[in-house]
Structure formats: structure tokens, C-alpha cells
Design an enzyme around this catalytic site. Structure first.
Site, short mmCIF file in Angstrom:
data_model
loop_
_atom_site.label_atom_id
_atom_site.label_comp_id
_atom_site.label_asym_id
_atom_site.label_seq_id
_atom_site.Cartn_x
_atom_site.Cartn_y
_atom_site.Cartn_z
N SER A 236 -15.78 -42.71 27.25
CA SER A 236 -15.72 -43.86 28.13
C SER A 236 -17.00 -43.88 28.96
CB SER A 236 -14.51 -43.76 29.07
OG SER A 236 -14.70 -42.70 29.99
N LYS A 237 -17.10 -44.92 29.74
CA LYS A 237 -18.24 -45.00 30.63
C LYS A 237 -18.25 -43.81 31.58
CE LYS A 237 -19.72 -47.83 34.10
NZ LYS A 237 -19.44 -48.95 34.99
#
Ligand code: GLU
Ligand code: ZN
Length: 295
Positions: A236-237
Site C-alpha cells: 500500500s501507499k
């Protein structure tokens, strides 16, 4: 799923660029839709301006295009659909499913215990009447178990009252909650099958009770494995997953297919060949259930 034509969707949040994990989700939902002769819609879930990254929505669309995805119809932007969410909330208030809440995070943290997804709301405002108003609005969690029949993960059971608690539909900061918007949009767009990442399985019972409260159909569900790094964290970010690049489309698509249990033959050297092979061979039976290590 109902008897009408299959309609699936991909619904990225423009809080960052597409990474290997979101690419896998896009590939899986696209192939499931195409393999079933269905439509595949694209919806930009840009309801959370504080978390949005400038330019990310356009960059996601450009990347999908460069990878050869073909979506049906116009891209839908949640930021233009506030009126639909407002109508749904009004319906839920009128039917007694939603109530106003003024509790702050701090107040909740003082007495609440942790459940499956953050604090279980202790129900302080449950008796608050709609005309008293409040900054946030919550849905009364359904009593008993809510079961989701997931085509890949199998039956998934949650006791909403114990595991989640009454959850937010309209946030105190004035933004719509994902749980409400996703249900309103899937219903309004006629989506009858949802293929997405398994990190959202924990949200699905909430969405099912919102569907029931609104009187709309529950779509089919299929939660694809999430990609994890060596530490077992979802890409994920937040875990700094790098964006997939348009220049590497062939290699990245090949990798995404492999991670979904579909290893293309060496001869497939172009995007068109990869997609053609993937559409002909796609089968959920080959997709792994558990987290996939992105090594
Ligand atoms: N926008 C959500 C995300 O990117 C996905 C929502 C969904 O597929 O239901 O995590
Ligand atoms: Zn409250």
C-alpha cells in the site's frame, strides 16, 4: 448475483498511484467480468479530499489505459455524487436505521474496546433522536451474525454488534463514509458482482447491512488475495509500495497474472497476447486464497 448481465467494477481511491497490489485487483476484477461476458465499470473513489493525492486519479486512468484495460461507459467520480449519498442517508434516518452522534474520538476511546476494525462504538448516542442532530450519523449494527458468501474466501461471518459496532455513514468532518458510498454506488450503477482485495472482506458485512437497510440487492462477492511484502504487510501507499510504470506494462501484467495463479506461456510477448491468453484461461479455481508474497 441476480439474473441480469454480469456487471463488475474497479473502484480505486486516488490516494496514490497504482501499485502491484492494486494492479492485481484490477486484473482479477477485469478478467472475471470479461470471462463472464460482462461489463466492467470504473469508479474513482475520491470522497476523502484530505487523503487524495493531486493528479493521482488521472495517473491511475492513464496507467490502466496503457496496460490495455478497456472499461465500459464513463468513469464515475464519487465527488460528484453527494446528492445520492444524502438521499440514501435521509432514507436511513426516516426508516430508523441511522441516528446522529456527537461523540468525539477521544470520548469513544475512553470506554470502547477494540474490535475487528478499530473501536467498537459503545452506543452512547443510540437513543438520540434525528431532530437532535449531530455531526456524524451512524447505522445501527444488525444483531446476530451477518454472513457473506464469498466465491473465493468461502463463508465469512461477523457479529456486527460485537465485532464492529454501530458504524459511521457521514463522518463528523462532513465527508461521506466509504461504507455508505460504496453501497449506494454499486446499487445505482447496477453492479451485481464485486471482485476486490481481501483487505475489504472485513468491511463487507457492514455493506450487506446497509444494502438490507436501503432495500437494495446484495451483489456477489469475491475477495482476491492481497499482495504482501516480506514483513507480511499489505502492499500500500503506507508500506511504500512503488507505482507500476506504464513502460513496464508487459512485465508487470505478466507478474500480476502469475500472482493470481495464471502463469502465461513464454510466447505471450505483447500486451494483446497476454490479455488474449488471460481471457481464454481465466478461472477463479486457479487463484490462490491467501496472501501472496510480492518478492
Ligand atoms: N476504493 C477502495 C480502495 O481502493 C475499494 C473499494 C471497493 O472496491 O469496494 O481500497
Ligand atoms: Zn455518539
Amino acid at each position: 448475483m441476480n439474473s441480469s448481465r454480469y456487471r463488475g467494477r474497479f473502484a480505486p481511491s486516488p490516494t496514490g498511484l497504482l501499485h502491484a497490489g492494486s494492479l492485481c485487483t484490477a486484473v482479477g476484477s477485469y478478467l472475471e467480468a470479461r470471462a463472464r461476458g460482462g461489463e466492467w465499470l470504473l469508479r474513482m473513489e475520491n470522497l476523502d479530499p484530505p487523503r487524495e493525492v493531486a493528479g493521482a486519479a488521472d495517473a491511475i486512468l492513464r496507467t490502466l489505459d496503457a496496460y490495455g484495460f478497456e472499461w465500459d461507459g464513463e468513469v464515475v467520480y464519487q465527488s460528484r455524487r453527494h446528492e445520492l449519498y444524502r438521499q440514501a442517508l435521509e432514507q436511513l434516518i426516516a426508516s430508523g436505521h441511522a441516528y446522529p452522534c456527537n461523540c468525539t474520538r477521544k470520548e469513544i476511546a475512553k470506554t470502547a474496546r477494540r474490535g475487528l476494525d478499530g473501536y467498537v462504538y459503545p452506543g452512547h448516542c443510540r437513543r438520540r433522536r434525528p431532530e437532535e442532530g449531530g455531526r456524524a450519523w451512524r447505522l445501527r449494527a444488525a444483531p446476530g451474525d451477518t454472513v457473506v458468501a464469498d466465491r473465493l474466501q468461502g463463508p465469512y461471518r461477523q457479529n456486527l454488534t460485537a465485532d464492529i459496532g454501530d458504524f459511521v455513514l457521514l463522518r463528523a468532518d462532513g465527508f461521506w463514509a466509504y461504507q455508505l458510498a460504496v453501497v449506494v454506488d454499486d446499487a445505482e450503477q447496477g453492479v451485481n458482482d464485486v471482485v476486490r482485495g481481501a483487505d475489504l472482506l472485513v468491511s463487507t458485512p457492514r455493506q450487506v447491512v446497509v444494502q438490507q437497510a436501503l432495500g437494495v440487492a446484495t451483489p456477489g462477492y469475491c475477495h482476491l488475495p492481497v499482495l504482501v511484502n516480506a514483513a507480511g504487510e499489505k502492499l500500500s501507499k503506507q508500506t511504500l509500495a512503488p507505482a507500476v510504470a506504464a513502460e513496464d506494462a508487459v512485465a508487470a501484467l505478466r507478474l500480476a497474472l502469475s500472482r493470481l495463479g495464471h502463469v502465461p506461456p513464454e510466447e505471450c510477448g505483447s500486451l494483446a497476447e497476454l490479455w488474449q491468453w488471460a481471457r481464454a484461461h481465466w478461472s477463479l479455481a486457479r487463484v490462490p486464497v491467501g496472501p501472496v508474497l510480492a518478492g
